[in-house]
Each structure stands twice: as structure tokens, then as C-alpha cells.
Design a protein around this motif. Structure first.
Motif, PDB file in Angstrom:
ATOM      1  N   ASN A   1       0.802  -1.200   0.000  1.00 48.66           N
ATOM      2  CA  ASN A   1       0.000   0.000   0.000  1.00 48.66           C
ATOM      3  C   ASN A   1       0.843   1.261   0.000  1.00 48.66           C
ATOM      4  O   ASN A   1       0.578   2.209  -0.738  1.00 48.66           O
ATOM      5  CB  ASN A   1      -0.869   0.012   1.244  1.00 48.66           C
TER       6      ASN A   1
ATOM      7  N   ALA B   1       2.467   1.627  -3.405  1.00 44.01           N
ATOM      8  CA  ALA B   1       1.494   2.029  -4.424  1.00 44.01           C
ATOM      9  C   ALA B   1       1.082   3.480  -4.222  1.00 44.01           C
ATOM     10  O   ALA B   1       0.958   4.239  -5.180  1.00 44.01           O
ATOM     11  CB  ALA B   1       0.272   1.117  -4.373  1.00 44.01           C
ATOM     12  N   ASP B   2       0.901   3.879  -2.983  1.00 44.17           N
ATOM     13  CA  ASP B   2       0.524   5.259  -2.693  1.00 44.17           C
ATOM     14  C   ASP B   2       1.577   6.238  -3.185  1.00 44.17           C
ATOM     15  O   ASP B   2       1.266   7.246  -3.816  1.00 44.17           O
ATOM     16  CB  ASP B   2       0.355   5.461  -1.187  1.00 44.17           C
TER      17      ASP B   2
ATOM     18  N   SER C   1       1.603   6.355  -6.904  1.00 52.14           N
ATOM     19  CA  SER C   1       0.398   7.030  -7.345  1.00 52.14           C
ATOM     20  C   SER C   1       0.515   8.538  -7.159  1.00 52.14           C
ATOM     21  O   SER C   1       0.147   9.327  -8.039  1.00 52.14           O
ATOM     22  CB  SER C   1      -0.790   6.498  -6.565  1.00 52.14           C
TER      23      SER C   1
ATOM     24  N   PRO D   1       2.473   0.939 -12.375  1.00 49.83           N
ATOM     25  CA  PRO D   1       1.743   1.752 -11.399  1.00 49.83           C
ATOM     26  C   PRO D   1       0.271   1.362 -11.299  1.00 49.83           C
ATOM     27  O   PRO D   1      -0.291   1.295 -10.208  1.00 49.83           O
ATOM     28  CB  PRO D   1       1.890   3.175 -11.946  1.00 49.83           C
ATOM     29  N   TYR D   2      -0.325   1.074 -12.429  1.00 50.50           N
ATOM     30  CA  TYR D   2      -1.733   0.701 -12.435  1.00 50.50           C
ATOM     31  C   TYR D   2      -1.961  -0.636 -11.725  1.00 50.50           C
ATOM     32  O   TYR D   2      -2.806  -0.757 -10.838  1.00 50.50           O
ATOM     33  CB  TYR D   2      -2.230   0.634 -13.877  1.00 50.50           C
TER      34      TYR D   2
ATOM     35  N   ASN E   1      -1.285  -0.419  -7.990  1.00 50.00           N
ATOM     36  CA  ASN E   1      -2.317   0.346  -7.312  1.00 50.00           C
ATOM     37  C   ASN E   1      -3.594  -0.440  -7.163  1.00 50.00           C
ATOM     38  O   ASN E   1      -4.216  -0.449  -6.102  1.00 50.00           O
ATOM     39  CB  ASN E   1      -2.624   1.601  -8.127  1.00 50.00           C
ATOM     40  N   ARG E   2      -3.976  -1.118  -8.213  1.00 50.49           N
ATOM     41  CA  ARG E   2      -5.223  -1.867  -8.148  1.00 50.49           C
ATOM     42  C   ARG E   2      -5.104  -2.994  -7.133  1.00 50.49           C
ATOM     43  O   ARG E   2      -5.998  -3.220  -6.323  1.00 50.49           O
ATOM     44  CB  ARG E   2      -5.568  -2.418  -9.535  1.00 50.49           C
TER      45      ARG E   2
ATOM     46  N   ASP F   1      -5.104  -1.535  -3.648  1.00 52.14           N
ATOM     47  CA  ASP F   1      -6.449  -1.079  -3.309  1.00 52.14           C
ATOM     48  C   ASP F   1      -7.329  -2.235  -2.875  1.00 52.14           C
ATOM     49  O   ASP F   1      -8.038  -2.152  -1.873  1.00 52.14           O
ATOM     50  CB  ASP F   1      -7.109  -0.389  -4.507  1.00 52.14           C
TER      51      ASP F   1
END
Lengths: 173, 173
Positions: free
Chosen positions: A40, A43-44, A47, B36-37, B40-41, B44
Motif C-alpha cells: 500500500n 502504491a501510494d 500514485s 503503477p496501475y 495500485n489496483r 487497493d
DNA sequence: GACAATTGGTTTCATGAGAAACTATATTGC
DNA sequence: GCAATATAGTTTCTCATGAAACCAATTGTC
């Protein structure tokens, strides 16, 4: 302590309630070795960086970016499909689409067979924007992964795939 | 299309503006191969699941959980340190701390040497909650990574570490 | 063909998060 | 010792997001 590499559990995830028996033993969790936390945070950060780039250079947010990206390689798209592909809430998708339409980057046409549905397409302006955004995004990604070998990169995607599938399995129970 | 495995770029990241020369060639980006996608997914989804567990069983949110977790293995903590460790905004941390204090899970004492600073500690109730939360979290993580071999698990953490360090390098420029 | 149940999408509402302003304490330069 | 600056933490304001209500069109079911 951020980076201390303990290991004990099956996967080195350590961090068990390290049962000193009898005493007021504390449940400890080493976040640095806790996958959800690490993933997380990473990714944060990624992002945040990308978001800043999108916003500064192109004035779009992440949701809008995702819609554009999906539109870039499939021209048979509806809001619903974007929801399932991107895992975004339908309200969020709806708003992203609206914003993109307002800026003239995409257009909607009512679907021939279902009046509820709108088919989404890039406008010329949208394609133009993507033509300059996509290489930027790829260059940035390339720099990010520059320290990974090709094998490491492949393995990373593999692992992510496995985790996603496992997540699916866990979820539907 | 979600899962199609193309590859062409250095790392198989494909998705270049695949310059069919001359034509109205489109900039394409295959999100499925865009780190990144994907990251992130995945993050999440994991976060959503865990968040639900924390909320349902313990009535805490992610920010609060992170504060507790850090407190669980370092007792010399201040709001500032939590900010840097967790990369969370100081307002967010402040609110999390307040909520935890209101619920009697932690307490604050003014630092001896600096009146601006408050040292944070778990209360007995806080330790108790962690004692039941931490094993839950670990069990869930264990199930998540059940399909990864020990080696894959280690490599994943390695890759994440490299990406974080690279991100740092990119950021400070 | 009509009425119920679904589905795609939008809008309303409440909430959480970050930015920036603010307070109180500490530190620095003179 | 005192003004200027910095730092820890809180509060205010604004905005994006997700949940739920909602609307319109579609698909059964009888």
C-alpha cells in the motif's frame, strides 16, 4: 527500525505475538514485513508521483487517466466495462467521463441496441493528449523500474497476478 | 483483454505508441502491463479487504491501525515519527491519535524535554485489542500469500524495496 | 401486453483526506 | 535577552470519493 530484516514465520513475515510465556507479552506486528502495508505504501507513493505529473502537465486526475488509457486500446467501451476493468466505483467513473467530455477529450454516443448505454470514444483532441501523455508515463515507469532486472520485473508481475487471483478466491467466500 | 500478455519493451512493458508510420497512429497504453496501475489496483483491493475486517471486527480504520501497529513494537513514539514511518499526512495522524485516545486504546504524555511533543503509549485496552487483531491480520496475510513460494515471497519484498529506493532517488530531483 | 425485477448510469449525501492557516513551544542569530 | 525562524501538532476549509437513493430503459414472467 524501518528496514530491519527479521524473519521467523513461514515466509519471514515474523511479527507474531512473540509469546514470551507468562509475562505481559505484547502482540507485535512488524509493518515493514507486512505485505499489505508495504504494498500500500509503495502504491501510494507511486500514485502520488504520477498523479502530480498528470495534474501538472495535463490537468487530469487518476480516474480520468484510467478512462483515457482504456479507451486508447479498445474502442468498444462503456462506463460499466470501465468499472469492472479498473475496479473503480461507478460514480467515480461517471464523474470522470463527464469531466473528459466537458473538456472535449472524449464523446459519447447512445448505443444502438440499448438506450441506457453510451459508447465512449476518444476525440481527436483526446488522441492528441494521449499521444503526448503515454510516452511520458512510459518514460516515468521505465525510470522507476530501471533498477530491476528483466527477470525481477517479470517475477514481480507474476507475483502480483498470483496475489490478485488469490484475492479473488478469498473474496468469494 | 484484461490479462493478455504482450511484450515488446525493455521489460515487456509494451504499450508504446506503436508507431504505424504515417497513419493516424494511436498512442496505446496497456494498463495490464503498466506497473503503477497494476500495483495500485492490487494494493487497493487488499486494502479494501483488510479495511473491512478492521472496521467490522474492531471498529478502527486504516490510519488508526497503522498507529497501533507501530506502537506495538516501539514505545518511544510521537506523532511526527508516525508521519515519517507511515507516509501519512500529519492531520490524518493527528485525527487517528485523537480517535484512539478517545476510545482509551492509547494515552499521551507530554514529553519531558519538549512541551510540543507528546509521547504515545498503548493502554492495557490497546494491548488487548492488538493481541486479538494482530493474529487475525497475520492469518489473513498468510492466506493471501499462500500461493507464493518462500522464494517468490522474498523476491517480492526485494523488488518492492528496490522500487521504494528508486522512487526516493527519482523524487529528490 | 402489463407488471415486476434488473441493469446502466446519474445525483445526492455524508465522510475522510490533504492544504493551508493557526497555536504553542523551541531554537537561532544578534 | 529578545526578535526572527522553525517545528509539533490541531483546526478549518475544500474537495474527491463511496454508499445509497434515484431515474430511465430493458428483460423476464405470467
Amino acid at each position: 527500525m524501518e528496514a530491519d530484516e527479521q524473519s521467523s514465520g513461514e515466509h519471514g513475515a515474523c511479527a507474531a505475538a512473540d509469546g514470551r510465556p507468562g509475562d505481559g507479552s505484547r502482540a507485535e506486528l512488524d509493518l515493514a514485513q507486512f505485505l499489505p502495508y508495504r504494498l500500500n505504501r509503495l502504491a501510494d507513493r507511486i500514485s502520488d508521483e504520477l498523479e502530480r505529473m498528470y495534474a501538472e502537465r495535463y490537468g487530469i486526475n487518476v480516474a480520468q487517466w484510467r478512462v483515457l488509457a482504456w479507451l486508447s486500446h479498445s474502442d468498444e467501451l462503456t462506463a460499466k466495462k470501465i468499472c469492472t476493468y479498473t475496479n473503480m466505483d461507478k460514480a467515480r467513473v461517471s464523474r470522470a467521463i463527464q469531466a473528459l467530455e466537458d473538456r472535449g477529450l472524449i464523446y459519447r454516443e447512445p448505443s444502438a441496441h440499448d438506450q441506457r448505454v453510451h459508447d465512449l470514444h476518444l476525440t481527436a483532441a483526446g488522441e492528441e493528449l494521449l499521444a503526448s501523455l503515454v510516452p511520458d508515463a512510459q518514460a516515468w515507469e521505465a525510470e522507476l523500474v530501471a533498477t530491476l532486472s528483466v527477470g525481477e520485473y517479470r517475477d514481480l508481475f507474476n507475483a502480483m497476478g498470483k496475489l490478485e487471483r488469490q484475492l479473488e478466491r478469498i473474496g468469494q467466500r
